[in-house]
Design a protein around this motif. Structure first.
Motif, mmCIF file in Angstrom:
data_model
loop_
_atom_site.group_PDB
_atom_site.id
_atom_site.type_symbol
_atom_site.label_atom_id
_atom_site.label_comp_id
_atom_site.label_asym_id
_atom_site.label_seq_id
_atom_site.Cartn_x
_atom_site.Cartn_y
_atom_site.Cartn_z
ATOM 1 N N ILE A 99 0.855 -1.182 0.000
ATOM 2 C CA ILE A 99 0.000 0.000 0.000
ATOM 3 C C ILE A 99 0.896 1.240 0.000
ATOM 4 O O ILE A 99 1.740 1.412 0.891
ATOM 5 C CB ILE A 99 -0.914 0.046 1.247
ATOM 6 C CG1 ILE A 99 -1.796 -1.211 1.322
ATOM 7 C CG2 ILE A 99 -1.768 1.316 1.234
ATOM 8 C CD1 ILE A 99 -2.824 -1.326 0.231
ATOM 9 N N ILE A 100 0.730 2.121 -1.011
ATOM 10 C CA ILE A 100 1.457 3.388 -1.057
ATOM 11 C C ILE A 100 0.684 4.418 -0.220
ATOM 12 O O ILE A 100 -0.506 4.630 -0.445
ATOM 13 C CB ILE A 100 1.614 3.892 -2.509
ATOM 14 C CG1 ILE A 100 2.251 2.817 -3.391
ATOM 15 C CG2 ILE A 100 2.437 5.178 -2.533
ATOM 16 C CD1 ILE A 100 3.636 2.405 -3.002
ATOM 17 N N ASN A 101 1.374 5.055 0.731
ATOM 18 C CA ASN A 101 0.715 6.025 1.613
ATOM 19 C C ASN A 101 0.971 7.474 1.205
ATOM 20 O O ASN A 101 0.093 8.327 1.362
ATOM 21 C CB ASN A 101 1.190 5.830 3.056
ATOM 22 C CG ASN A 101 0.828 4.452 3.587
ATOM 23 O OD1 ASN A 101 -0.273 3.964 3.333
ATOM 24 N ND2 ASN A 101 1.749 3.815 4.291
ATOM 25 N N LYS A 102 2.160 7.771 0.683
ATOM 26 C CA LYS A 102 2.464 9.151 0.292
ATOM 27 C C LYS A 102 3.623 9.142 -0.691
ATOM 28 O O LYS A 102 4.557 8.332 -0.571
ATOM 29 C CB LYS A 102 2.817 9.998 1.522
ATOM 30 C CG LYS A 102 2.906 11.512 1.230
ATOM 31 C CD LYS A 102 3.177 12.291 2.514
ATOM 32 C CE LYS A 102 1.929 12.468 3.346
ATOM 33 N NZ LYS A 102 0.999 13.443 2.743
ATOM 34 N N VAL A 103 3.562 10.057 -1.664
ATOM 35 C CA VAL A 103 4.603 10.194 -2.686
ATOM 36 C C VAL A 103 5.207 11.588 -2.562
ATOM 37 O O VAL A 103 4.479 12.588 -2.518
ATOM 38 C CB VAL A 103 4.035 9.986 -4.102
ATOM 39 C CG1 VAL A 103 5.132 10.133 -5.154
ATOM 40 C CG2 VAL A 103 3.358 8.634 -4.223
ATOM 41 N N LYS A 104 6.560 11.666 -2.513
ATOM 42 C CA LYS A 104 7.222 12.958 -2.340
ATOM 43 C C LYS A 104 8.391 13.076 -3.311
ATOM 44 O O LYS A 104 9.009 12.074 -3.685
ATOM 45 C CB LYS A 104 7.762 13.123 -0.913
ATOM 46 C CG LYS A 104 6.765 12.875 0.196
ATOM 47 C CD LYS A 104 7.465 12.910 1.548
ATOM 48 C CE LYS A 104 6.566 12.447 2.667
ATOM 49 N NZ LYS A 104 7.268 12.385 3.968
ATOM 50 N N TYR A 105 8.670 14.319 -3.677
ATOM 51 C CA TYR A 105 9.871 14.641 -4.444
ATOM 52 C C TYR A 105 10.470 15.902 -3.835
ATOM 53 O O TYR A 105 9.750 16.877 -3.574
ATOM 54 C CB TYR A 105 9.564 14.861 -5.925
ATOM 55 C CG TYR A 105 10.725 15.472 -6.691
ATOM 56 C CD1 TYR A 105 11.742 14.685 -7.199
ATOM 57 C CD2 TYR A 105 10.813 16.855 -6.870
ATOM 58 C CE1 TYR A 105 12.815 15.240 -7.878
ATOM 59 C CE2 TYR A 105 11.880 17.428 -7.549
ATOM 60 C CZ TYR A 105 12.885 16.614 -8.057
ATOM 61 O OH TYR A 105 13.947 17.164 -8.714
ATOM 62 N N PHE A 106 11.779 15.921 -3.604
ATOM 63 C CA PHE A 106 12.450 17.104 -3.065
ATOM 64 C C PHE A 106 13.709 17.380 -3.864
ATOM 65 O O PHE A 106 14.467 16.457 -4.193
ATOM 66 C CB PHE A 106 12.824 16.904 -1.592
ATOM 67 C CG PHE A 106 11.653 16.851 -0.662
ATOM 68 C CD1 PHE A 106 10.943 17.992 -0.347
ATOM 69 C CD2 PHE A 106 11.253 15.649 -0.099
ATOM 70 C CE1 PHE A 106 9.856 17.941 0.511
ATOM 71 C CE2 PHE A 106 10.164 15.583 0.754
ATOM 72 C CZ PHE A 106 9.470 16.739 1.059
ATOM 73 N N GLY A 107 13.942 18.637 -4.181
ATOM 74 C CA GLY A 107 15.164 19.076 -4.826
ATOM 75 C C GLY A 107 15.441 20.517 -4.448
ATOM 76 O O GLY A 107 14.629 21.177 -3.785
ATOM 77 N N ASP A 108 16.568 21.045 -4.867
ATOM 78 C CA ASP A 108 16.882 22.441 -4.565
ATOM 79 C C ASP A 108 15.919 23.398 -5.268
ATOM 80 O O ASP A 108 15.642 24.481 -4.764
ATOM 81 C CB ASP A 108 18.325 22.763 -4.993
ATOM 82 C CG ASP A 108 19.348 22.137 -4.050
ATOM 83 O OD1 ASP A 108 18.924 21.662 -2.975
ATOM 84 O OD2 ASP A 108 20.548 22.118 -4.385
ATOM 85 N N ASN A 109 15.407 23.017 -6.443
ATOM 86 C CA ASN A 109 14.561 23.914 -7.230
ATOM 87 C C ASN A 109 13.070 23.578 -7.161
ATOM 88 O O ASN A 109 12.228 24.480 -7.228
ATOM 89 C CB ASN A 109 15.006 23.894 -8.702
ATOM 90 C CG ASN A 109 16.441 24.330 -8.874
ATOM 91 O OD1 ASN A 109 16.927 25.192 -8.143
ATOM 92 N ND2 ASN A 109 17.138 23.741 -9.829
ATOM 93 N N TYR A 110 12.746 22.291 -7.017
ATOM 94 C CA TYR A 110 11.337 21.883 -7.071
ATOM 95 C C TYR A 110 11.027 20.891 -5.950
ATOM 96 O O TYR A 110 11.930 20.243 -5.399
ATOM 97 C CB TYR A 110 11.005 21.236 -8.422
ATOM 98 C CG TYR A 110 11.209 22.159 -9.597
ATOM 99 C CD1 TYR A 110 10.252 23.099 -9.955
ATOM 100 C CD2 TYR A 110 12.390 22.093 -10.335
ATOM 101 C CE1 TYR A 110 10.447 23.949 -11.030
ATOM 102 C CE2 TYR A 110 12.599 22.946 -11.413
ATOM 103 C CZ TYR A 110 11.625 23.871 -11.752
ATOM 104 O OH TYR A 110 11.829 24.718 -12.807
ATOM 105 N N PHE A 111 9.735 20.773 -5.651
ATOM 106 C CA PHE A 111 9.295 19.805 -4.665
ATOM 107 C C PHE A 111 7.884 19.337 -5.017
ATOM 108 O O PHE A 111 7.171 19.961 -5.812
ATOM 109 C CB PHE A 111 9.304 20.414 -3.248
ATOM 110 C CG PHE A 111 8.268 21.495 -3.053
ATOM 111 C CD1 PHE A 111 6.981 21.180 -2.638
ATOM 112 C CD2 PHE A 111 8.580 22.831 -3.293
ATOM 113 C CE1 PHE A 111 6.025 22.167 -2.467
ATOM 114 C CE2 PHE A 111 7.624 23.821 -3.121
ATOM 115 C CZ PHE A 111 6.346 23.492 -2.708
#
Length: 654
Positions: free
Chosen positions: A5-17
């Motif tokens: 079960i996927i609960n949360k999807v995240k992406y983090f970078g210096d320019n975008y999130f």
């Protein structure tokens, strides 16, 4: 069986999130216009699960995802549950390792089997209760990874619907061969029993070992003279040894009557000199071993410290994005936003890059530090190995020299004891001849005994391996009967569900089942428009989900990722008609008591391109018209910058 079960999807970078809303078991719908980020959402999930996303690589000829590839210090973060246990996966862009935060701590695993014997896929399959399955294809050896099984868990828009299976990572004749696809289907549905195939491999290995043992036995008997009367040879050996002992005692007694000592003194001095030299070497080697062991102990302490540092850094890498105490954009005292000119401190003083020291690093820098530490520990391991090799070499030399010392000590005693035996006579010559002949006969007898012993050993080894092969073959035959029985039942249920779903879909089939290659055979292969490929493929995936809900033997983790299934010119009404059959598939999976096991379907689709009864399942919306894309710029607003920290370290002037 295991569930995902996927609960949360995240992406983090210096320019975008990006950070998704909370996802939940059941159906989750991600809406969006073309180009707003629906497929990116699916990419993030697949990437965090160890998949290869071509747009995330610089060498992709079909098009690169420049916003992500040009971003810095960026990674995908996935919160998920496996069998009800919470985990977090973190994978940096262009990285071949995945960090896992689990109840027992943080670990990192490589994706490539060439770099380690136990990889991320092995860990994930173990948690999903799916055995790591191996397949031998002639001279090739194929390990099934989670990415292989994901080909029937992910209905992606980049694969032509008529192909059913998602395109493999390595597009070659082996990766997309019939036997590989059949094995994926069998593993997920539990009809390719890992136990059955292990027994096949075991029987093959037993047969190979039996044939090799037989060849060795037959080759030995063909090239050696073997006397089968082992007892007779042994008896004659005992007689000769007794006679030799009598003759040698008689010769010794005769020699005592004719004594002289002078001719033994030179040999005595030579042996004494050798003993002194051996004692000196033994002493030097023991001192050297003590020094090496002291140095090795220091290396061990350094190694233990580095291991602890690496464990701490792995934990920091996973939790670092939560620490935003020292962002350069905020005053460290009042925590208000302050515009800072590049090259100037918060206090207003100017500095150069060489004039300050970092006390907190960003996540990517921590990853570089980890890489450096891991290289250091490799160097230390080489040093440890070198010390251990030196210790082994010196200990072996001590052992050898000790044996030599004992040998020469015995020789010295013999010289002293036999110094008086210098005489010679006709009687001694006669005794020597008789002793020589008996020793020659004893040598032949020993050779015959050796051949007979070796022949008996090889024969017994063949007989033992033949028994093992017989037991393995019997076990395989029994497993095959059970395998065929279980498979027939599972395939029959698959055909029943698939045929009923497809008849209610826009395909409107009359008869549907899967052939011996597990490929759909529908209405005697009557021609249908290209748009019919969508329900043909989609119902295939729905049927597998239904069986995973219904049967405990199925290994499918009750998870589907469906990315924009509006291909091959299918119209919206027919698309919605097909998607609505998900409810029918879930209903097929009900348990006898009416309950439904936990499952998850994540569907990315366009506005209006899903059944109206699924409105309550919409969890995320993207819109190109409104400028609401999946990737949010960190510079868009002060509030967003504070909410999603950029992990810049605090700097101090030197």
């Amino acid at each position: 069986m295991g569930s995902l079960i996927i609960n949360k999807v995240k992406y983090f970078g210096d320019n975008y999130f990006y950070e998704s809303p909370d996802l939940h078991p059941g159906v989750n719908i991600i809406l969006g216009d073309n180009g707003s980020g629906k497929s990116t959402f699916s990419y993030f999930i697949e990437y965090a699960l160890g998949g290869k996303i071509k747009p995330f690589t610089d060498d992709d000829a079909e098009g690169r995802y420049s916003l992500i590839l040009n971003d810095k210090n960026n990674y995908v973060h996935l919160d998920l549950s496996i069998n009800g246990i919470a985990y977090s996966f973190k994978r940096f862009i262009n990285s071949s390792d995945i960090f896992i935060d689990q109840p027992s701590g943080t670990q990192s695993f490589p994706l490539d089997r060439k770099s380690a014997s136990f990889i991320f896929s092995d860990w994930l399959l173990e948690k999903l209760e799916i055995p790591v399955f191996e397949l031998y294809l002639g001279g090739s050896h194929w390990y099934f990874n989670f990415n292989d099984l994901f080909r029937l868990l992910n209905y992606d828009q980049n694969t032509e619907p008529r192909k059913i299976y998602k395109a493999p990572l390595a597009e070659n004749f082996v990766a997309d061969s019939i036997i590989i696809r059949k094995s994926i289907f069998e593993i997920l549905l539990g009809i390719s029993s890992a136990d059955y195939f292990k027994k096949i491999d075991k029987a093959r290995a037993a047969m190979k070992h039996r044939d090799l043992a037989k060849a060795l036995w037959e080759n030995f008997t063909a090239n050696h003279e073997v006397n089968g009367d082992f007892e007779k040879l042994s008896l004659r050996k005992t007689e000769i040894e007794s006679t030799l002992a009598t003759l040698e005692a008689e010769r010794k007694g005769h020699l005592k009557e004719n004594t002289t000592v002078d001719d033994k003194m030179g040999e005595l001095a030579q042996v004494q000199s050798i003993l002194v030299d051996l004692e000196l070497k033994l002493s030097q080697d023991r001192v050297a071993i003590g020094a090496l062991e002291n140095e090795k102990a220091k290396i061990d302490i350094l190694h233990a410290g580095l291991v602890q540092e690496i464990a701490q850094i792995e934990k920091i890498i996973f939790t670092h994005e939560k620490l935003d105490l020292f962002a350069m954009e905020l005053c460290p005292f009042c925590m208000t936003k302050k515009d800072v000119v590049e090259g100037y401190c918060i206090c207003g003083s100017k500095f150069n890059d060489d004039d300050y020291e970092k006390f907190v690093y960003n996540a990517n820098e921590y990853k570089d530090i980890l890489s450096h530490k891991q290289k250091s520990i490799k160097a230390i391991n080489l040093g440890k190995a070198a010390y251990e090799d030196d210790l082994i070499e010196k200990k072996q030399r001590i052992e050898q020299n000790t044996l030599l010392w004992e040998e020469y000590t015995l020789k010295l005693k013999n010289i002293i004891n036999t110094a008086e035996f210098a005489g010679n006579s006709t009687v001694v010559d006669d005794l020597n001849d008789r002793i020589f002949k008996l020793k020659d006969e004893l040598l032949k007898i020993n050779y015959g005994l050796k051949n007979s012993t070796e022949e008996s050993r090889l024969k017994k080894d063949y007989e033992d391996k033949n028994k093992i092969f017989g037991a393995a073959q019997a076990s395989l035959n029994k497993a095959k009967e059970e395998y065929n029985k279980n498979n027939a039942n599972t395939i029959a249920q698959f055909n029943q569900i698939y045929s009923e779903l497809l008849s209610k879909s826009s395909y409107q089939s009359h008869e549907a089942y899967i052939d011996e290659d597990y490929m759909p055979f529908i209405d005697n292969r009557e021609y249908k428009a290209n748009s019919s490929d969508v329900p043909k493929r989609l119902m295939y995936y729905f049927t597998m989900l239904a069986l995973s809900l219904k049967l405990n033997s199925v290994k499918h983790p009750r998870f589907l990722l469906i990315d924009t299934p509006e291909d091959s010119g299918i119209d919206t009404d027919h698309l919605n008609q097909n998607l609505a059959l998900l409810n029918n598939a879930v209903a097929f999976g009900k348990q006898p008591d009416g309950s439904i096991k936990e499952y998850q379907v994540i569907l990315t689709t366009g506005y209006g391109k899903f059944p109206t009864e699924f409105d309550e399942f919409v969890v995320e919306r993207f819109s190109e018209k409104e400028g609401n894309f999946i990737l949010k710029s960190r510079s868009a607003s002060h509030d967003e910058t504070n909410k999603f920290p950029d992990n810049k370290g605090f700097h101090s002037h030197e």
